[in-house]
Design an enzyme around this catalytic site. Structure first.
Site, PDB file in Angstrom:
ATOM      1  N   GLU A 111      80.373 -10.220 -14.887  1.00 20.21           N
ATOM      2  CA  GLU A 111      81.378 -10.617 -15.616  1.00 20.21           C
ATOM      3  C   GLU A 111      82.402 -11.542 -14.971  1.00 20.21           C
ATOM      4  OE1 GLU A 111      84.049  -7.398 -16.899  1.00 20.21           O
ATOM      5  OE2 GLU A 111      82.327  -6.165 -17.362  1.00 20.21           O
ATOM      6  N   GLU A 134      81.481  -0.779 -13.397  1.00 17.75           N
ATOM      7  CA  GLU A 134      82.527  -0.771 -12.773  1.00 17.75           C
ATOM      8  C   GLU A 134      83.070   0.618 -12.304  1.00 17.75           C
ATOM      9  OE1 GLU A 134      85.383  -3.163 -14.629  1.00 17.75           O
ATOM     10  OE2 GLU A 134      84.337  -5.057 -14.294  1.00 17.75           O
TER      11      GLU A 134
HETATM   12  O1  IFM Z   1      87.626  -6.220 -20.524  1.00 21.71           O
HETATM   13  C1  IFM Z   1      87.231  -5.691 -19.123  1.00 21.71           C
HETATM   14  C2  IFM Z   1      85.934  -5.089 -19.091  1.00 21.71           C
HETATM   15  O2  IFM Z   1      85.771  -3.915 -19.851  1.00 21.71           O
HETATM   16  C3  IFM Z   1      85.648  -4.594 -17.515  1.00 21.71           C
HETATM   17  N1  IFM Z   1      85.697  -5.577 -16.679  1.00 21.71           N
HETATM   18  C4  IFM Z   1      86.961  -6.135 -16.597  1.00 21.71           C
HETATM   19  C5  IFM Z   1      87.240  -6.817 -18.248  1.00 21.71           C
HETATM   20  C6  IFM Z   1      88.730  -7.353 -18.062  1.00 21.71           C
HETATM   21  O3  IFM Z   1      89.615  -6.732 -17.548  1.00 21.71           O
END
Ligand code: IFM
Length: 451
Positions: free
Chosen positions: A358, A172
């Site tokens: 994710e 990200e």
């Molecule tokens: O916890 C975070 C993660 O580190 C990166 N993506 C989003 C998740 C939830 O906010």
């Protein structure tokens, strides 16, 4: 219901990878052990008012000591893969490029155990924890940091080589650039668009510089990057809202994916922010746009955008529709947005294979010696898994899905106040308790496998 399950589960081929994900700073703790040095997040946490309840990553889930128990949970869930990040701050501990054997050994034992369990290691090299010694030399605003990252990627991949199934350079970059340098709510807490766009460019450059080294050192592994994305829908049919949504999508999605896949930045942003564009050196865009084996996409929610000229930073606002179901983060639950995003990206870009690296939600889970009944999360996961199945049926090459997160953990500026885990963590005793969602996910994987 059963019919729908059958239809959707049959979209997950036997090669489809089910996993869970974590990140080093969020779970490891042991911040001052075995030569680990500070990252920008250690410093950010130490400053007042940055993190809810003044929380920090000093102990976190104590995964550094409890990793064996945590990996056992992966085995119990029956996942095919585990996505975790390595801490640069444990591996290269000074500007003199000191390589820490202890740091490498910590991750070696995790990889060995995953192999023993026949679980594929998906390793992220950078999940936001830049060594503070590099921040002191300008951090991601300094081009040299891109070269330092490439060295770190070289050290890790020459050590672990093909033992790692899938390497991710960055998790990200949007968060590091935009939350860290535009919104100012992540380390290092700056609010300046020019700097944010410059940081994004240098991070993408770092990705591009690392890719050939990763390929050379781990030729059998897959190599790519993970972006957080979501659809940007206009709040109304008005022309102003439509244009605002287009701008928001360009700034937040295309600014990251377009350079990677097409070697250029979105024209709209170049037009709208002419004075805030990054310094780009000749050859950068070719380096950035070298082919990826896959693209990781993290999806949590969509954004609904309306025009707001009084918002000086953006000229638009993100609003939550009145009827929307939301999570404990206040994020709209919108599974259809995942299918919409994937199908639209597939139309717009020549996409490499995709992993949903994710997906998950925070809820106000509580544990009092009875099962954590996180029914909202169960529904969330089920519907998002179906949304992935819908995208596969619509022709998108999705190869895997990772639930965020294996454990409740340190949720950045929200500290430990937000729980995203399949396993509840009692931060006093460090006990882990499977939530209903852990049972659901285990069963879902089993059913997908037993078709
Ligand atoms: O916890 C975070 C993660 O580190 C990166 N993506 C989003 C998740 C939830 O906010």
């Amino acid at each position: 219901m059963k019919m729908q399950d059958d239809r959707n589960l049959s979209s997950f081929k036997s090669t489809f990878v089910f996993g869970t994900a974590t990140a080093a700073f969020q779970i490891e703790g042991a911040a001052n052990e075995d030569g680990r040095v500070d990252s920008i997040w250690d410093r950010f946490c130490a400053e007042p008012n940055n993190i809810v309840n003044g929380d920090d990553g000093l102990v976190a889930c104590d995964h550094y000591h409890l990793w064996e128990k945590d990996l056992q949970k992966l085995k119990d869930l029956g996942v095919d893969a585990y996505r975790f990040s390595m801490a640069w701050t444990r591996i290269i501990t000074s500007t003199e490029k000191e390589i820490s054997q202890t740091g490498l050994d910590f991750y070696q034992q995790i990889i060995d155990r995953l192999h023993f369990y026949q679980i594929k290691p998906f390793v992220t090299l950078y999940h936001w924890d830049l060594p503070q010694y590099l921040q002191e030399q300008g951090g991601w605003l300094n081009r040299d940091t891109a070269y330092q990252f490439a060295k770190y990627a070289d050290v890790v991949s020459s050590h672990f080589g093909n033992q790692i199934h899938t390497y991710t350079t960055f998790n990200e970059p949007w968060c590091s650039a935009m939350l860290g340098y535009l919104h100012g709510i992540h380390a290092p807490g700056i609010k300046d668009r020019k700097q944010a766009l410059q940081v994004a460019h240098i991070i993408l450059l770092a990705h591009g510089l690392a890719m050939p080294l990763l390929r050379r050192n781990a030729p059998m592994a897959q190599h790519g990057i993970v972006l957080n994305m979501g659809p940007y829908d206009a709040a109304s049919l008005s022309e102003q809202d439509q244009l605002a949504a287009e701008l928001a999508e360009s700034e937040n999605n295309d600014w990251f994916i377009q350079p990677l896949l097409e070697g250029c930045y979105p024209a709209l942003i170049q037009e709208i922010y002419p004075d805030e564009l990054p310094d780009i050196e000749s050859g950068d865009m070719d380096i950035i746009s070298a082919p990826n084996d896959y693209l990781g996409i993290n999806y949590y929610t969509r954004q609904v955008i309306c025009h707001n000229p009084s918002n000086v930073t953006f000229t638009y606002d993100s609003v939550t529709p009145e009827e929307a179901e939301v999570t404990a983060m206040g994020w709209e639950v919108y599974p259809a947005g995942l299918t919409q995003l994937l199908v639209n990206l597939n139309k717009r870009y020549e996409m490499p294979p995709v992993y949903i690296t994710e997906n998950g939600m925070a809820s106000d889970d509580d544990y009092d010696e009875v099962l954590v009944n996180d029914n909202q999360r169960v529904k969330y996961l089920r519907e998002h898994l179906y949304a992935v199945a819908d995208a596969i049926e619509a022709g998108v090459d999705v190869r895997g899905y990772f639930a965020w997160s294996l454990l409740d953990n340190f949720e950045w500026s929200e500290g430990y106040s937000k729980r995203f885990g399949l396993y509840y963590v009692d931060y006093v005793t460090q006990e882990r308790v499977p939530k209903l969602s852990a049972h659901f996910y285990k069963d879902f994987i089993r059913r997908a496998r037993s078709r």
